[in-house]
Design an enzyme around this catalytic site. Structure first.
Site, PDB file in Angstrom:
ATOM      1  CE  LYS A  36     -10.564  84.278 -12.927  1.00  0.00           C
ATOM      2  NZ  LYS A  36     -10.470  85.735 -13.053  1.00  0.00           N
ATOM      3  CE1 TYR A 275     -33.921  60.348 -28.119  1.00  0.00           C
ATOM      4  CE2 TYR A 275     -31.892  61.501 -27.575  1.00  0.00           C
ATOM      5  CZ  TYR A 275     -32.923  60.665 -27.210  1.00  0.00           C
ATOM      6  OH  TYR A 275     -32.966  60.165 -25.952  1.00  0.00           O
TER       7      TYR A 275
END
Ligand SMILES: *Cc1c(COP(=O)(O)O)cnc(C)c1O
Length: 383
Positions: A36, A275
């Protein structure tokens, strides 16, 4: 290569882990490989084919869409078991293709029988018992109804197995709860057998239960995290170590996540990087720009925290991790060049970046970190 990073999965590491698991459970117990969550981020198609080469013939998934991917990609037939979600229209596909599935409530049993009748084919079901996880499964109150339905629908439904799932076998804090679950399983099972339903198989164990509660092995174990080379928890690992005289981890990780240096830049002391102003250069520096960012699953919380490997040297992420790029300090790595390999996760030379360290830094569980690796990063099988 078109992609800015890629994930390698190692065949020999998987074979090693499968051998370890088989050795733990012995020859009588079947191994179901849990794939999964895109095979815990390893890539369901690539991983399952590889597992099949390593001798695995039984797979467990969560939902029908994963079963479909598995079905379409496996070169040879294998038993597929859906442990969770199937929508009504997909039931037809599942039954038609001999996909087995968990049944955890009466509605679903009725519906499966109805579809099976229409197709003229038996639904192969695993009856899940609610033993204390309080998630899905038949409990004392609903089990009588299940057993009546099984009687009524026996021409359309084949009871393959009875199963349950433990609530946190990886932590000894849950010890009493796990023992209670085991007892509840036996009680409910007795109730079913007394009403005439004897399954071929019983199964309950996940990785942690396999290691810490051998009595839960029964006829099959459903193993996820350990086949990928990770322990379910540090506790499970130390418990195992204390019982076996080992020098090193018997499991090997399959995964390496790699990229390349996109560009190099020299900057002077006192400049801000990227940034904002979270990083100011303490000296003249060389930075490498890496084409991976949070949009690729490299968590923004690793800004000024993460470590990567370049030329076998562990070095630091500087500044904020952007959507598609990040900067790392390569000032002290001699001979560094554009296009050099960058290891984000895994090993290079003698160094490694473990998922655990990575997960701790980004405050994610290793299960979570692995499954969040974006599915569109290419997966490559290596030896
Ligand atoms: C995920 C899962 C497993 C496998 O758990 P691991 O801890 O990864 O071994 C087994 N059974 C069920 C029902 C699961 O959902």
């Amino acid at each position: 290569m078109f992609h800015s990073s890629y994930i390698e999965i190692s065949r020999t590491a998987l074979q090693n882990n499968i051998n370890f698991i088989r050795n733990e459970i012995g020859p009588q117990v079947r191994l179901s490989s849990v794939v999964k969550g895109n095979a815990y981020g390893h890539g369901i198609e690539q991983f399952a084919s590889l597992a099949q080469e390593c001798g695995v013939d039984h797979f467990s998934v969560f939902s029908a869409d994963e079963a479909l991917r598995l079905h379409q990609s496996l070169p040879r037939p294998a038993t597929t078991l859906i442990m969770g979600y199937i929508d009504d229209p997909e039931l037809e596909w599942a039954i038609q293709n001999d996909i087995e599935f968990f049944i955890f409530e009466p509605d679903r049993l009725t519906k499966a029988a109805e579809v099976a009748r229409k197709l003229g084919k038996k639904a192969k079901i695993h009856l899940e018992l609610e033993t204390g996880m309080n998630r899905t499964g038949f409990d004392k109150a609903t089990l009588a109804q299940a057993s009546k339905l099984l009687d009524d629908k026996k021409e359309d439904v084949e009871l393959i197995a009875i199963c349950t799932h433990f609530a946190g076998a990886e932590s000894f804090q849950n010890h009493e709860r796990i023992l209670t679950q085991q007892q509840n399983f036996q009680d409910l099972l007795k109730q079913l057998i007394n009403s005439g339903h004897t399954p071929n198989q019983l199964h309950s164990a996940c990785s942690a239960a396999m290691i810490s509660y051998p009595e839960t092995h029964m006829d099959m174990v459903r193993i996820g995290i350990m086949q990928y080379g990770f322990w379910p928890s540090p506790e499970t690992y130390s418990h195992y170590f204390s019982q076996h005289s080992l020098k090193k981890d018997p499991l090997r990780r399959l995964i390496n996540w790699k990229s390349r240096i996109m560009s190099l830049k020299s900057i002077s002391k006192g400049e801000y990087v990227g940034y904002g102003s979270s990083y100011q250069t303490p000296r003249d520096m060389t930075l490498a720009i890496i084409p991976v960012g949070y949009g690729w699953g490299y968590s923004r919380s690793l800004s000024n925290q993460g470590k990567v490997l370049i030329k076998g040297v562990r070095t630091a992420v500087v500044g904020i991790v952007n959507m598609n790029v990040m900067m790392v300090d390569v000032t002290d790595i001699p001979g560094v060049q554009k296009d050099d390999e960058v290891v984000l996760l895994g090993s290079q030379g003698d160094e490694s970046i473990t998922v655990a360290s990575f997960a701790e830094l980004s405050t994610q569980l290793n299960y979570e970190l692995l499954t969040r690796l974006p599915s569109n990063i290419p997966r490559l099988v290596i030896d």
